[in-house]
Design an enzyme around this catalytic site. Sequence first.
Site: not given
Length: 314
Positions: A228, A284
């Site tokens: 991610s 992230h």
Amino acid sequence: MSHWIPIYQFPLDRDLADLAHFIRRHRLPLRIAEENNCQVLSGPDPQLAELLLPLLRRWDAGEIDLATVRLEPIDAQDARASGAVSDEAEEQDSEELGDLPLGGWPLRKTPLSLVLIAVCFIGWLLRHYGLVNGLLIYPDPRADFQLGSSSLAWHWAQGEYWRLWTPAIVHLSLPHALFNALGIWILGRPLEARAGTLLFALLVFVSAAIANLAQYCWSPEIQFGGMSGVVYALVGAVFLLQRWVPGWRELPAGLVPLALGWLLLCASGLVTYVIGTGIANAAHIGGFICGLLLALIYCLAGGAHQFIGKPASG
């Protein structure tokens, strides 16, 4: 005079004599001007710009000689259907780009993206069969955490340098792997096809390390994994490029805002509360910032011209 539309950018040191001769020979309504430390080719007709862009790309890459290209006189509105550029370059470039949204790039132009997609599922299988101990960073107690004496520092002292990158391989569930693979397919392939595999690999390599390090330093007591952080580096790069090159629209306009909205929603803790699973928010955010900065450096170095022109998806 009609509004001039930027068609293509060249470095200041690029000799455009052949291009200027080509423009004069065919009496094309084009001009070359110096703008923002680049030589910019502009024209008043978007259909003419669309027609010439594949030809300019191949000439810029040294694949064709403009002296051998012949243009047939034809109405601009019929140019695309009839194929005014008789050189075989247009036909080949059209085949290269395709007309399909999102997936319009040929697979051979995006080899690393395909490898990363496969790695997502391989990482899930490795996790499923309990074969990931050599890939993850061992958790470290949060009390009095110091990076220099942490479990990551211990890994490095043992020569296990790969652990700074390999957590990105490991995926905790099949949906986890699917979402990251989809993000790479949608965001990664256009970036790789436009910028080139080497620069795309640099983005992936740097962002994976930054995202993993950010997550580890933020929550060293938690074991984490997934790509991610790399996907959000792609989001950051796309976010910057779409503002630097407003004409680049190979991705849906709302995709990046949706990804940023999801990032903020996850960071709020609501998603973790609802699904009961931790989210690597620091990875992230670290990946997103890394993608922004690398894309900014890329654009300042003149790479943005690779993203100028009508998108392949039409």
